[in-house]
Scaffold this active site. Structure first.
Site, short mmCIF file in Angstrom:
data_model
loop_
_atom_site.label_atom_id
_atom_site.label_comp_id
_atom_site.label_asym_id
_atom_site.label_seq_id
_atom_site.Cartn_x
_atom_site.Cartn_y
_atom_site.Cartn_z
N TYR A 141 -2.83 0.38 -21.54
CA TYR A 141 -1.74 -0.91 -22.35
C TYR A 141 -1.89 -0.30 -23.77
CZ TYR A 141 -1.71 -4.78 -18.77
OH TYR A 141 -1.80 -5.28 -17.82
N LYS A 192 -8.27 3.07 -7.82
CA LYS A 192 -7.63 3.31 -6.87
C LYS A 192 -7.21 4.50 -6.98
CE LYS A 192 -4.08 2.93 -3.93
NZ LYS A 192 -4.74 1.96 -2.66
N ASP A 226 -5.72 -2.20 -3.90
CA ASP A 226 -5.53 -2.98 -2.63
C ASP A 226 -6.65 -4.29 -2.54
OD1 ASP A 226 -6.05 -0.12 -2.08
OD2 ASP A 226 -3.94 -0.51 -1.41
N ASP A 250 -6.43 -7.17 -15.38
CA ASP A 250 -5.13 -7.97 -15.85
C ASP A 250 -4.65 -8.91 -14.69
OD1 ASP A 250 -3.37 -9.79 -16.87
OD2 ASP A 250 -2.18 -8.13 -18.11
N ASP A 254 -5.96 -13.30 -12.44
CA ASP A 254 -4.70 -14.29 -12.56
C ASP A 254 -5.00 -14.80 -11.23
OD1 ASP A 254 -4.71 -14.19 -15.11
OD2 ASP A 254 -2.52 -13.75 -14.98
#
Length: 363
Positions: A141, A192, A226, A250, A254
């Protein structure tokens, strides 16, 4: 003690849920003998409409001069056509960066009364109590280069860059390990590392902090993002503290929100600088704005987090959290967590019910 609190209601349902949160804050201040001075500012789309930009210098200075910041949700379809540089959400990113808020804490605790409200089986979610520690001021970001450029053949290319430095990873790792010491002493670092070099560095640095900085009592495990997403649905109770990058945090937080029955139940704290910022995880939900349908509990629980982390008023925070649980145990629900045989109430009524419990709770 007297505390100055910056109140930024935001857009959509933000002002409605914020009103319930500040009413609770003022109530417990009287009960526990401390003062709160609330000063409002406009941010996001509301600020764009008045000032042409999502965050003004005066509101930023208000936040910097406060003991805590309460933030509502920002954004909505009304402003989707604006350039990215001036969209409502840019205010949120700017506040995080300007206030030095590098650590976002998102507790994901299922109230037992809401076990049936989750879309997952009761036996899967019941007992879920985890904490997502999300790095907040680095990563994709904020990384450079970024933007959209036009190529010689007339097509366009979009670029965002995932960047982390050793100090950025070290400081968020310390936050996660310190949090785990007060919980069940387990940290799961999410990356990852099998395909992204930046998160291969993340894994190495988190491991080094764990080994060399006195956290031997903490169980550390690493998992790929994942797999973590799958495990949150398969067996969420295996997790205690999750620590991860800005983007992964993020998304995963959620996802984890739905374990609790609704994203409208999740508070958050953004920490790291002198002033902490507290906000519900949910969005501005303009489709139900000004209809008294919003769930104010995430904002009320965010007030409790502010009392605990910024104002050193843990007893007041405990009273709020217990009162929320008691109201849910009595069967009251807003529309997002409505179940059969429960009493449907609106935003204002849910806030009143919590305040009544706070007033009558012993201790």
């Amino acid at each position: 003690m007297n505390y100055k609190i910056a109140v930024l209601p935001g857009d959509g349902i933000g002002p409605e849920v914020m009103q319930q949160g500040t009413d609770v804050l003022q109530q417990v201040a009287k009960l526990y003998g401390f003062g709160v001075e609330l000063e409002k500012g406009i941010v996001g789309g509301a600020s764009i409409d008045v000032h042409g930009k999502p965050l003004t210098d005066s509101v930023l200075q208000l936040c910097k001069g406060s003991d805590g910041v309460l933030l509502g949700a920002m954004g909505g379809p009304k402003w989707d056509g604006l350039d990215y540089s001036i969209r409502p959400e840019r205010a949120l990113l700017a506040l995080r960066q300007e206030l030095g808020l590098f650590a976002n804490l998102r507790p994901v605790k299922l109230f037992s009364a809401l076990a049936a409200a989750s879309t997952l089986k009761k036996e899967v979610v019941e007992g879920t109590d985890l904490l997502v520690v999300r790095e907040l001021t680095g990563g994709i970001y904020f990384g450079q280069p970024k933007g959209v450029t036009q190529l010689p053949d007339g097509t366009e290319r979009g670029i965002n860059t995932e960047v982390y430095t050793t100090p950025e990873i070290e400081r968020i790792a310390h936050v996660a390990f310190q949090a785990a010491l007060k919980r069940r002493q387990k940290v799961t670092s999410v990356d990852k590392a099998n395909v992204l070099e930046v998160t291969e560095l993340w894994r190495r640095v988190v491991t080094r902090v764990h080994t060399n900085e006195g956290y031997a009592a903490i169980q550390l495990e690493h998992t790929l993002v994942d797999n973590c997403a799958m495990q949150l649905i398969r067996n969420p109770k295996q997790f205690d503290v999750l620590v991860t990058t800005n983007m992964f945090g993020d998304i995963l937080s959620d996802e984890a929100a739905m374990l609790t029955g609704s994203i409208g139940m999740l508070p958050s704290a953004s920490l790291g600088g002198k002033v902490g910022m507290y906000e519900p995880v949910h969005g501005s939900a303009p489709d139900i704005s000004e209809q008294d349908k919003a769930n104010p509990l995430a904002t009320i629980l965010s007030v409790a987090m502010m009392l605990r982390h910024s104002l050193d008023q843990s007893s007041a925070a405990d009273r709020i959290e217990q009162s929320v649980e008691d109201v849910l145990n009595q069967g009251y629900r807003t529309a997002d967590i409505q179940e059969n045989n429960c009493r449907l109430v609106g935003c204002n009524e849910m806030g009143r019910l919590v305040r009544d419990k706070i007033a009558n709770l012993k201790g």
